[in-house]
Design a protein around this motif. Structure first.
Motif, PDB file in Angstrom:
ATOM      1  N   LEU A   1     -15.793  14.520  -8.199  1.00  0.00           N
ATOM      2  CA  LEU A   1     -16.160  13.234  -8.790  1.00  0.00           C
ATOM      3  C   LEU A   1     -14.910  12.459  -9.211  1.00  0.00           C
ATOM      4  N   LEU A   2     -13.951  13.147  -9.793  1.00  0.00           N
ATOM      5  CA  LEU A   2     -12.720  12.475 -10.194  1.00  0.00           C
ATOM      6  C   LEU A   2     -11.944  11.986  -8.970  1.00  0.00           C
ATOM      7  N   LEU A   3     -11.934  12.777  -7.910  1.00  0.00           N
ATOM      8  CA  LEU A   3     -11.295  12.361  -6.657  1.00  0.00           C
ATOM      9  C   LEU A   3     -11.975  11.111  -6.100  1.00  0.00           C
ATOM     10  N   ILE A   4     -13.304  11.104  -6.121  1.00  0.00           N
ATOM     11  CA  ILE A   4     -14.071   9.955  -5.613  1.00  0.00           C
ATOM     12  C   ILE A   4     -13.789   8.701  -6.437  1.00  0.00           C
ATOM     13  N   PHE A   5     -13.514   8.863  -7.719  1.00  0.00           N
ATOM     14  CA  PHE A   5     -13.129   7.729  -8.553  1.00  0.00           C
ATOM     15  C   PHE A   5     -11.707   7.261  -8.236  1.00  0.00           C
ATOM     16  N   LEU A   6     -10.783   8.188  -8.084  1.00  0.00           N
ATOM     17  CA  LEU A   6      -9.365   7.859  -8.005  1.00  0.00           C
ATOM     18  C   LEU A   6      -8.946   7.148  -6.723  1.00  0.00           C
ATOM     19  N   VAL A   7      -9.471   7.556  -5.586  1.00  0.00           N
ATOM     20  CA  VAL A   7      -9.008   6.977  -4.319  1.00  0.00           C
ATOM     21  C   VAL A   7      -9.365   5.489  -4.209  1.00  0.00           C
ATOM     22  N   PRO A   8     -10.625   5.106  -4.417  1.00  0.00           N
ATOM     23  CA  PRO A   8     -10.917   3.665  -4.357  1.00  0.00           C
ATOM     24  C   PRO A   8     -10.203   2.872  -5.458  1.00  0.00           C
ATOM     25  N   THR A   9     -10.030   3.473  -6.623  1.00  0.00           N
ATOM     26  CA  THR A   9      -9.337   2.795  -7.713  1.00  0.00           C
ATOM     27  C   THR A   9      -7.901   2.488  -7.310  1.00  0.00           C
ATOM     28  N   ALA A  10      -7.242   3.438  -6.701  1.00  0.00           N
ATOM     29  CA  ALA A  10      -5.862   3.217  -6.262  1.00  0.00           C
ATOM     30  C   ALA A  10      -5.794   2.048  -5.284  1.00  0.00           C
ATOM     31  N   VAL A  11      -6.699   2.028  -4.317  1.00  0.00           N
ATOM     32  CA  VAL A  11      -6.661   1.008  -3.268  1.00  0.00           C
ATOM     33  C   VAL A  11      -7.120  -0.360  -3.786  1.00  0.00           C
ATOM     34  N   LEU A  12      -8.208  -0.390  -4.544  1.00  0.00           N
ATOM     35  CA  LEU A  12      -8.761  -1.668  -4.986  1.00  0.00           C
ATOM     36  C   LEU A  12      -8.031  -2.277  -6.180  1.00  0.00           C
TER      37      LEU A  12
ATOM     38  N   ARG B   1      -0.035  -6.320  -1.988  1.00  0.00           N
ATOM     39  CA  ARG B   1      -0.489  -7.715  -2.063  1.00  0.00           C
ATOM     40  C   ARG B   1       0.313  -8.542  -3.062  1.00  0.00           C
ATOM     41  N   GLU B   2       1.131  -7.901  -3.860  1.00  0.00           N
ATOM     42  CA  GLU B   2       1.876  -8.586  -4.918  1.00  0.00           C
ATOM     43  C   GLU B   2       3.132  -9.234  -4.354  1.00  0.00           C
ATOM     44  N   SER B   3       3.368 -10.489  -4.747  1.00  0.00           N
ATOM     45  CA  SER B   3       4.589 -11.178  -4.316  1.00  0.00           C
ATOM     46  C   SER B   3       5.683 -11.095  -5.382  1.00  0.00           C
ATOM     47  N   ASP B   4       5.296 -11.015  -6.638  1.00  0.00           N
ATOM     48  CA  ASP B   4       6.254 -10.875  -7.727  1.00  0.00           C
ATOM     49  C   ASP B   4       6.797  -9.447  -7.756  1.00  0.00           C
ATOM     50  N   ALA B   5       8.109  -9.303  -7.786  1.00  0.00           N
ATOM     51  CA  ALA B   5       8.741  -7.970  -7.700  1.00  0.00           C
ATOM     52  C   ALA B   5       8.351  -7.067  -8.862  1.00  0.00           C
ATOM     53  N   GLN B   6       8.277  -7.618 -10.069  1.00  0.00           N
ATOM     54  CA  GLN B   6       7.929  -6.799 -11.226  1.00  0.00           C
ATOM     55  C   GLN B   6       6.467  -6.360 -11.167  1.00  0.00           C
ATOM     56  N   ALA B   7       5.577  -7.265 -10.793  1.00  0.00           N
ATOM     57  CA  ALA B   7       4.156  -6.915 -10.661  1.00  0.00           C
ATOM     58  C   ALA B   7       3.971  -5.899  -9.539  1.00  0.00           C
ATOM     59  N   ARG B   8       4.706  -6.079  -8.452  1.00  0.00           N
ATOM     60  CA  ARG B   8       4.630  -5.137  -7.320  1.00  0.00           C
ATOM     61  C   ARG B   8       5.043  -3.737  -7.767  1.00  0.00           C
ATOM     62  N   GLN B   9       6.148  -3.638  -8.506  1.00  0.00           N
ATOM     63  CA  GLN B   9       6.618  -2.338  -8.958  1.00  0.00           C
ATOM     64  C   GLN B   9       5.618  -1.697  -9.915  1.00  0.00           C
ATOM     65  N   SER B  10       5.068  -2.480 -10.824  1.00  0.00           N
ATOM     66  CA  SER B  10       4.091  -1.953 -11.778  1.00  0.00           C
ATOM     67  C   SER B  10       2.847  -1.434 -11.064  1.00  0.00           C
ATOM     68  N   GLU B  11       2.337  -2.205 -10.123  1.00  0.00           N
ATOM     69  CA  GLU B  11       1.146  -1.781  -9.378  1.00  0.00           C
ATOM     70  C   GLU B  11       1.449  -0.571  -8.490  1.00  0.00           C
ATOM     71  N   GLN B  12       2.653  -0.506  -7.945  1.00  0.00           N
ATOM     72  CA  GLN B  12       3.020   0.644  -7.118  1.00  0.00           C
ATOM     73  C   GLN B  12       3.059   1.922  -7.961  1.00  0.00           C
ATOM     74  N   ILE B  13       3.571   1.822  -9.174  1.00  0.00           N
ATOM     75  CA  ILE B  13       3.589   2.981 -10.071  1.00  0.00           C
ATOM     76  C   ILE B  13       2.164   3.432 -10.369  1.00  0.00           C
ATOM     77  N   GLN B  14       1.277   2.494 -10.681  1.00  0.00           N
ATOM     78  CA  GLN B  14      -0.124   2.840 -10.969  1.00  0.00           C
ATOM     79  C   GLN B  14      -0.816   3.411  -9.730  1.00  0.00           C
ATOM     80  N   PHE B  15      -0.522   2.845  -8.569  1.00  0.00           N
ATOM     81  CA  PHE B  15      -1.078   3.357  -7.315  1.00  0.00           C
ATOM     82  C   PHE B  15      -0.650   4.808  -7.093  1.00  0.00           C
ATOM     83  N   MET B  16       0.650   5.070  -7.248  1.00  0.00           N
ATOM     84  CA  MET B  16       1.163   6.416  -7.025  1.00  0.00           C
ATOM     85  C   MET B  16       0.616   7.398  -8.059  1.00  0.00           C
ATOM     86  N   LYS B  17       0.419   6.949  -9.295  1.00  0.00           N
ATOM     87  CA  LYS B  17      -0.177   7.810 -10.334  1.00  0.00           C
ATOM     88  C   LYS B  17      -1.593   8.201  -9.914  1.00  0.00           C
TER      89      LYS B  17
END
Length: 138
Positions: A72-83, A89-105
């Protein structure tokens, strides 16, 4: 060994318990953010994801079909990372880095959830669980 596995389960689910409660108690604010990120039916998605996190985390924590809880946690995490953390999709470098960190987490936690699923479904006699695993991998 049983105590070490229990401590690992407790540490693993702390994030999901807190986040699940927040999803249910602050669903309006979280739905606004989810909608901004393009999630369809954002309010329902926030509530359902909160329930999935809480149920999955409690299953892993208490050892009640912990393998299913990890799935169940896996099913939550994969779509959350992608969506929610589509850093590409981020053009701002700081926002891109922040979202990449959250994606990788989220991807790393998904890997841990998958490993826990395999662990619970493969190891016999874990101890300190309420039920045996629902699945068997060997």
């Amino acid at each position: 060994m049983d105590v070490v596995v229990l401590i690992g389960r407790i540490l693993f689910v702390l994030l999901f318990l807190g986040s699940g409660v927040n999803h249910l108690t602050q669903s309006q604010a979280m739905a606004g953010y989810a909608s901004h990120r393009g999630v369809p039916a954002a309010r329902a998605a926030v509530v359902v994801s909160g329930i999935v996190m809480l149920v999955g985390a409690l299953m892993v924590l208490l050892g009640i079909w912990a393998d299913l809880g990890a799935l169940l946690l896996l099913i939550f995490l994969v779509p959350t990372a992608v969506l929610m953390h589509a850093f590409w999709r981020e053009s701002d470098a700081q926002a891109r880095q922040s979202e990449q960190i959250q994606f990788m987490k989220d991807v790393a936690l998904a890997g841990a959830a998958l490993a826990l699923f395999a662990f619970f479904a493969h190891v016999d006699g874990l101890g300190l669980t309420i039920t045996d695993p629902l699945f068997s991998l060997g």
